[in-house]
Design an enzyme around this catalytic site. Structure first.
Site, PDB file in Angstrom:
ATOM      1  N   SER A  10     -46.592 -31.023  17.798  1.00 33.55           N
ATOM      2  CA  SER A  10     -46.004 -31.106  19.132  1.00 33.55           C
ATOM      3  C   SER A  10     -47.026 -30.609  20.149  1.00 33.55           C
ATOM      4  O   SER A  10     -47.592 -29.530  19.978  1.00 33.55           O
ATOM      5  CB  SER A  10     -44.751 -30.233  19.203  1.00 33.55           C
ATOM      6  OG  SER A  10     -44.469 -29.935  20.556  1.00 33.55           O
ATOM      7  N   HIS A  34     -46.013 -35.603  18.274  1.00 34.22           N
ATOM      8  CA  HIS A  34     -44.626 -35.377  18.688  1.00 34.22           C
ATOM      9  C   HIS A  34     -44.609 -35.057  20.187  1.00 34.22           C
ATOM     10  O   HIS A  34     -45.222 -34.091  20.635  1.00 34.22           O
ATOM     11  CB  HIS A  34     -44.084 -34.207  17.862  1.00 34.22           C
ATOM     12  CG  HIS A  34     -42.657 -33.867  18.107  1.00 34.22           C
ATOM     13  ND1 HIS A  34     -41.610 -34.532  17.491  1.00 34.22           N
ATOM     14  CD2 HIS A  34     -42.094 -32.902  18.872  1.00 34.22           C
ATOM     15  CE1 HIS A  34     -40.459 -33.979  17.875  1.00 34.22           C
ATOM     16  NE2 HIS A  34     -40.722 -33.001  18.707  1.00 34.22           N
ATOM     17  N   ASP A  36     -42.385 -34.042  23.295  1.00 33.51           N
ATOM     18  CA  ASP A  36     -41.103 -33.445  23.695  1.00 33.51           C
ATOM     19  C   ASP A  36     -40.807 -33.773  25.147  1.00 33.51           C
ATOM     20  O   ASP A  36     -41.483 -33.288  26.048  1.00 33.51           O
ATOM     21  CB  ASP A  36     -41.175 -31.921  23.527  1.00 33.51           C
ATOM     22  CG  ASP A  36     -41.141 -31.511  22.067  1.00 33.51           C
ATOM     23  OD1 ASP A  36     -40.187 -31.899  21.376  1.00 33.51           O
ATOM     24  OD2 ASP A  36     -42.065 -30.807  21.617  1.00 33.51           O
ATOM     25  N   MET A  38     -38.281 -33.328  28.146  1.00 31.20           N
ATOM     26  CA  MET A  38     -37.171 -32.457  28.582  1.00 31.20           C
ATOM     27  C   MET A  38     -36.920 -32.673  30.071  1.00 31.20           C
ATOM     28  O   MET A  38     -37.867 -32.791  30.844  1.00 31.20           O
ATOM     29  CB  MET A  38     -37.531 -30.990  28.345  1.00 31.20           C
ATOM     30  CG  MET A  38     -37.955 -30.683  26.918  1.00 31.20           C
ATOM     31  SD  MET A  38     -38.187 -28.910  26.700  1.00 31.20           S
ATOM     32  CE  MET A  38     -38.875 -28.877  25.033  1.00 31.20           C
ATOM     33  N   HIS A  67     -39.388 -37.243  21.217  1.00 25.58           N
ATOM     34  CA  HIS A  67     -38.159 -36.461  21.010  1.00 25.58           C
ATOM     35  C   HIS A  67     -37.537 -36.282  22.387  1.00 25.58           C
ATOM     36  O   HIS A  67     -38.016 -35.494  23.191  1.00 25.58           O
ATOM     37  CB  HIS A  67     -38.548 -35.113  20.361  1.00 25.58           C
ATOM     38  CG  HIS A  67     -37.397 -34.179  20.189  1.00 25.58           C
ATOM     39  ND1 HIS A  67     -37.576 -32.836  19.891  1.00 25.58           N
ATOM     40  CD2 HIS A  67     -36.064 -34.377  20.245  1.00 25.58           C
ATOM     41  CE1 HIS A  67     -36.400 -32.245  19.781  1.00 25.58           C
ATOM     42  NE2 HIS A  67     -35.459 -33.160  19.998  1.00 25.58           N
ATOM     43  N   MET A  69     -35.087 -34.972  24.844  1.00 23.74           N
ATOM     44  CA  MET A  69     -34.074 -33.937  25.124  1.00 23.74           C
ATOM     45  C   MET A  69     -33.649 -34.112  26.568  1.00 23.74           C
ATOM     46  O   MET A  69     -33.957 -33.306  27.445  1.00 23.74           O
ATOM     47  CB  MET A  69     -34.683 -32.547  24.868  1.00 23.74           C
ATOM     48  CG  MET A  69     -34.874 -32.281  23.377  1.00 23.74           C
ATOM     49  SD  MET A  69     -36.046 -30.935  23.085  1.00 23.74           S
ATOM     50  CE  MET A  69     -37.574 -31.859  23.147  1.00 23.74           C
ATOM     51  N   MET A 138     -32.728 -29.768  14.038  1.00 22.77           N
ATOM     52  CA  MET A 138     -33.404 -28.742  14.843  1.00 22.77           C
ATOM     53  C   MET A 138     -33.299 -27.389  14.134  1.00 22.77           C
ATOM     54  O   MET A 138     -32.218 -26.989  13.707  1.00 22.77           O
ATOM     55  CB  MET A 138     -32.752 -28.631  16.229  1.00 22.77           C
ATOM     56  CG  MET A 138     -32.968 -29.819  17.153  1.00 22.77           C
ATOM     57  SD  MET A 138     -34.691 -30.243  17.489  1.00 22.77           S
ATOM     58  CE  MET A 138     -35.318 -28.749  18.264  1.00 22.77           C
ATOM     59  N   GLY A 143     -35.578 -26.757  23.624  1.00 23.29           N
ATOM     60  CA  GLY A 143     -35.912 -26.322  24.983  1.00 23.29           C
ATOM     61  C   GLY A 143     -37.279 -25.673  25.107  1.00 23.29           C
ATOM     62  O   GLY A 143     -37.953 -25.866  26.113  1.00 23.29           O
ATOM     63  N   ASP A 174     -37.756 -29.377  13.242  1.00 22.49           N
ATOM     64  CA  ASP A 174     -38.495 -29.102  14.482  1.00 22.49           C
ATOM     65  C   ASP A 174     -38.088 -27.734  15.006  1.00 22.49           C
ATOM     66  O   ASP A 174     -36.912 -27.499  15.297  1.00 22.49           O
ATOM     67  CB  ASP A 174     -38.153 -30.202  15.501  1.00 22.49           C
ATOM     68  CG  ASP A 174     -38.899 -30.058  16.813  1.00 22.49           C
ATOM     69  OD1 ASP A 174     -39.787 -29.192  16.923  1.00 22.49           O
ATOM     70  OD2 ASP A 174     -38.573 -30.839  17.743  1.00 22.49           O
ATOM     71  N   GLY A 175     -39.087 -26.858  15.143  1.00 25.98           N
ATOM     72  CA  GLY A 175     -38.871 -25.535  15.728  1.00 25.98           C
ATOM     73  C   GLY A 175     -39.234 -24.426  14.764  1.00 25.98           C
ATOM     74  O   GLY A 175     -38.625 -24.314  13.696  1.00 25.98           O
ATOM     75  N   SER A 197     -46.590 -24.418  18.207  1.00 28.06           N
ATOM     76  CA  SER A 197     -47.427 -23.225  18.379  1.00 28.06           C
ATOM     77  C   SER A 197     -48.248 -22.908  17.133  1.00 28.06           C
ATOM     78  O   SER A 197     -49.372 -22.429  17.244  1.00 28.06           O
ATOM     79  CB  SER A 197     -46.580 -22.035  18.823  1.00 28.06           C
ATOM     80  OG  SER A 197     -45.419 -21.947  18.067  1.00 28.06           O
TER      81      SER A 197
END
Ligand code: DX5
Ligand code: ZN
Length: 224
Positions: A10, A34, A36, A38, A67, A69, A138, A143, A174-175, A197
Site C-alpha cells: 500500500s 494497493h 487506498d 478515501m 481499495h 473506502m 480488514m 482509514g 489489509d491492516g 508501513s
C-alpha cells in the site's frame, strides 16, 4: 500444492510527493500496488480524488489493486475498472446494490473485490461468493495506515476460506500486516497481503517484501 502468495504494498504511507520513485523501489518485488482511496465520508481520512487516482493508475508500472473506502461506491467503482485497475474492491457497507456493482466491475474488465470492515460478518455476504474474485478481510478499522493488526479477525479469515472452498478466489488481508503478523494470516487462509508501513518504513522496502513473502509461503503450507 502450496497456495500462491501475493504481496500488494500500500502506498498510503509512501512519500506521495515522490510517488514514481517510491513505486520504482518496490515494483519488481510486488504483485500489485494497493491504492487506498478515501473520501473523508466513509472513513475519516482523505487520500485522492478520482482524477489524481487515474493519474497514479496510468503512471504505475505494475497492476493496481484499488481499495475504495468511499461512500456511494456503486456510482464510481466501474470507473476505476475502466481507468485500468486490475482489481477494484468495494466495501459491502458502502454499496447499495452489491451484485450489480460487482458485475459492473467485472464487465469493465477488472477483478471484483468485496471488503468487509472488522464488525461485518462474512456469513451475511457468503451468497456473493460467485460474484467476487477476491474477499478483503480488514484487519484494522479502515482509514489509516500504521494501526495494530486485529488478531481476532483470524477466525473470520478461516471462515471466509471455508466459504471460498475450491473456487479460485483470492483472500486478502489489509491492516497491520508485518513480519510479526503475516504468518498467522497466511496460516488462517489469506493469500493476498497488503502491507503499508511494514514496507515503506523498512530500510530496504524491496527486501522487506521478499521476507514477508517467504514467511507467508512457509505458513501457507502449515495452513493447508
Ligand atoms: C487502511 C488501508 C490500508 C493501510 C495499510 O484503511 O486500507 O491499506 O494502508 O497500512 P498498514 O500496513 O500500515 O496497516
Ligand atoms: Zn487498503
Amino acid at each position: 500444492m502450496a497456495r500462491e502468495v501475493r504481496i500488494t504494498p500500500s502506498i498510503l504511507n509512501a512519500d506521495l510527493t515522490n510517488l514514481g520513485h517510491e513505486i520504482s523501489r518496490i515494483a519488481a518485488q510486488s504483485d500489485l500496488i494497493h491504492l487506498d482511496v478515501m473520501d473523508n465520508i466513509f472513513v475519516p481520512n482523505f487520500t485522492f480524488d478520482f482524477e489524481r487516482a487515474v493519474q497514479i493508475i496510468r503512471e504505475c508500472p505494475i497492476a493496481v489493486d484499488a481499495h475504495l473506502m468511499v461512500a456511494d461506491v456503486d456510482a464510481i467503482a466501474p470507473a476505476y475498472a475502466e481507468a485500468g485497475c486490475s482489481s477494484v474492491t468495494v466495501h459491502a457497507e458502502a454499496t447499495r446494490d452489491i451484485t450489480s456493482t460487482l458485475r459492473a466491475i467485472r464487465k469493465a474488465g477488472a477483478r471484483a473485490g468485496l471488503a468487509l470492515k472488522p464488525a461485518t460478518p462474512i456469513e451475511t455476504y457468503a451468497d456473493c461468493v460467485d460474484e467476487v474474485d477476491m474477499f478483503l478481510i480488514m484487519t484494522v478499522e479502515p482509514g489509516f495506515g500504521g494501526q495494530k493488526f486485529m488478531h481476532e479477525m483470524m477466525e473470520k479469515v478461516k471462515r471466509t476460506r471455508e466459504v471460498i472452498g475450491d473456487r479460485p478466489i483470492w483472500l486478502q488481508v489489509d491492516g497491520g500486516v508485518s513480519m510479526e503478523t503475516i504468518s498467522q494470516a497466511s496460516e488462517a487462509g489469506a493469500d493476498v497481503f497488503v502491507a503499508g508501513s511494514a514496507v515503506f518504513n523498512a530500510e530496504d522496502p524491496s527486501a522487506m517484501i521478499l521476507s514477508l513473502r517467504n514467511l507467508a509461503i512457509s505458513a501457507s503450507q502449515i495452513g493447508r
